[in-house]
Design a protein around this motif. Structure first.
Motif, PDB file in Angstrom:
ATOM      1  N   ILE A   1      -7.335   1.625   2.841  1.00 55.16           N
ATOM      2  CA  ILE A   1      -6.158   1.996   2.077  1.00 55.16           C
ATOM      3  C   ILE A   1      -6.186   1.407   0.673  1.00 55.16           C
ATOM      4  O   ILE A   1      -6.891   0.436   0.401  1.00 55.16           O
TER       5      ILE A   1
ATOM      6  N   LYS B   1      -8.564  -2.104  -2.715  1.00 54.28           N
ATOM      7  CA  LYS B   1      -8.751  -1.348  -1.488  1.00 54.28           C
ATOM      8  C   LYS B   1      -8.818  -2.368  -0.346  1.00 54.28           C
ATOM      9  O   LYS B   1      -9.362  -3.467  -0.518  1.00 54.28           O
TER      10      LYS B   1
ATOM     11  N   GLU C   1      -0.526   6.502   2.702  1.00 50.94           N
ATOM     12  CA  GLU C   1      -1.733   6.080   3.388  1.00 50.94           C
ATOM     13  C   GLU C   1      -1.352   5.108   4.507  1.00 50.94           C
ATOM     14  O   GLU C   1      -1.633   3.929   4.463  1.00 50.94           O
ATOM     15  N   THR C   2      -0.658   5.616   5.509  1.00 50.47           N
ATOM     16  CA  THR C   2      -0.196   4.791   6.611  1.00 50.47           C
ATOM     17  C   THR C   2      -1.376   4.290   7.425  1.00 50.47           C
ATOM     18  O   THR C   2      -2.213   5.089   7.859  1.00 50.47           O
ATOM     19  N   PRO C   3      -1.484   2.980   7.631  1.00 45.67           N
ATOM     20  CA  PRO C   3      -2.609   2.447   8.392  1.00 45.67           C
ATOM     21  C   PRO C   3      -2.661   3.024   9.793  1.00 45.67           C
ATOM     22  O   PRO C   3      -1.634   3.161  10.470  1.00 45.67           O
TER      23      PRO C   3
ATOM     24  N   SER D   1      -8.612   2.070   8.999  1.00 40.62           N
ATOM     25  CA  SER D   1      -8.270   2.734   7.749  1.00 40.62           C
ATOM     26  C   SER D   1      -8.786   1.952   6.553  1.00 40.62           C
ATOM     27  O   SER D   1      -9.094   0.766   6.646  1.00 40.62           O
TER      28      SER D   1
ATOM     29  N   PRO E   1       0.823  -1.205   0.000  1.00 38.73           N
ATOM     30  CA  PRO E   1       0.000   0.000   0.000  1.00 38.73           C
ATOM     31  C   PRO E   1       0.860   1.260   0.000  1.00 38.73           C
ATOM     32  O   PRO E   1       1.983   1.258   0.494  1.00 38.73           O
ATOM     33  N   SER E   2       0.318   2.330  -0.571  1.00 36.28           N
ATOM     34  CA  SER E   2       1.057   3.576  -0.683  1.00 36.28           C
ATOM     35  C   SER E   2       1.520   4.066   0.670  1.00 36.28           C
ATOM     36  O   SER E   2       0.775   4.042   1.654  1.00 36.28           O
TER      37      SER E   2
END
Length: 358
Positions: free
Chosen positions: A82, A96, A74-76, A80, A70-71
């Protein structure tokens, strides 16, 4: 800025970096034209010939490279939703992933949700409301995204013979994506499930049939049984209700089916074939009719093995169209009057963890 536009531009950047300039150019043109933006409300029961036109397109695989996480943007957090991407020999698809509160404290279940034609993960998540259930009950939800490069209308390729076997095509890609997510998060390998709507339901049935060692149970909503079609003409026949059972045995994978008896897109008889393909015909059946106040009547058939264990459930929703039963109006192809398919599928899933040795 339109999130679909942003996603397309991110895809264009990624494709440029990977050297696929032709695909990057197409992504930029689509972003500028607004081609990815879906209608706010899709018709619930399109004519069969119009829907068949949707799947009657040339599908191709986009070569993938290494899986990517994941990017980093977009830190969990505690909870979240993501975005990520998975690729391999069978191609590359975005996804997603919903991460519930408290993830990491213990191993949690994972439910893989496959959208229908013209849909995408955010739409499907909103329509099924599965993330809300996941938040309260504690499980991950993975939403793979069919790409418009593979199919312009985002249909999973359930009707093509090269996407129906283990280790090939989209089943291999989706199984690989599932395993990648399992490797990156605290997920219970005995409680991994897959469900889908329409084309996604048909692909979910294929995944249960080809990867019973990965998916403990399957949910098929308004879908079709594995192998009822191997090309476009046979797909049309199956959707109209003209398919014949393709085998006498059963996969043995626990399966729950929802189907509306007013579905004019995928004939309701397909629901019976999904049950037969998973549980066989040598089962005892308990039948009950339910009527929710102000809602639709439902006939629920519970199939039991010789030892009394429940191996399948078939929910026939009376008067329901081609739509997710009990879904939210925030998403497309939903039927608010029906029983809650999301809640019932989850209940069925949690009653069927994977048996060791399978």
């Amino acid at each position: 800025m339109n999130p679909d536009f942003q996603q397309l531009m991110r895809n264009a950047t990624r494709l440029t970096r990977s050297g696929d300039l032709q695909a990057a150019t197409a992504a930029i043109q689509a972003a500028l034209a607004g081609a990815s933006t879906a209608p706010a409300s899709a018709p619930a029961t399109p004519a069969i010939d119009k829907l068949f036109h949707v799947i009657d397109v040339a599908a191709r695989e986009v070569p993938g490279t290494e899986p990517c996480a994941p990017s980093s943007e977009e830190t969990p957090g505690p909870e979240s939703f993501i975005a990520g991407s998975h690729g391999g020999g069978a191609g590359r698809r975005d996804f997603k992933l919903y991460i519930p509160p408290g993830a990491g404290d213990r191993a949690l279940p994972l439910v893989v949700m496959l959208h229908g034609c013209t849909q995408h993960p955010d739409d499907f998540a909103a329509g099924t409301d599965m993330n809300t259930i996941a938040s309260t009950q504690g499980f991950f939800v993975l939403y793979p995204a069919q790409s418009q490069q593979a199919n312009p209308q985002r249909c999973w390729s359930w009707f093509k013979h090269n996407h129906q076997a283990r280790g090939r095509g989209e089943p291999a890609l989706l199984a690989g994506m599932t395993r990648e997510v399992m490797a990156g998060y605290a997920i219970d390998p005995d409680r991994v499930y897959v469900a889908g709507l329409s084309a996604g339901g048909a692909m979910a049935a294929i995944l249960g049939d080809t990867y019973p060692d990965l998916y403990a149970a399957v949910g098929v909503h308004s879908g079709l049984a594995p192998g009822v079609a191997t090309d476009l003409p046979s797909a049309l026949g199956a959707m109209k209700g003209g398919a014949r059972p393709v085998r006498t045995g059963a996969s043995g994978v626990a399966t729950i089916v929802f189907h509306g008896d007013a579905d004019t897109t995928v004939h309701p008889s397909n629901g019976h074939q999904v049950i037969a393909a998973s549980a066989g015909t040598a089962t005892s059946i308990d039948v009950e009719r339910r009527q929710a106040p102000g809602g639709r009547a439902t006939t629920r058939s519970v199939h039991r093995a010789a030892d009394g264990a429940v191996v399948a459930e078939h929910w026939l929703v009376h008067g329901a169209p081609h739509a997710w039963s009990g879904g939210s109006a925030k998403g497309s192809y939903t039927d608010l009057r029906g029983p809650d398919a999301s809640a019932e599928m989850l209940r069925f899933f949690l009653e069927h963890p994977r048996q060791r040795g399978h």
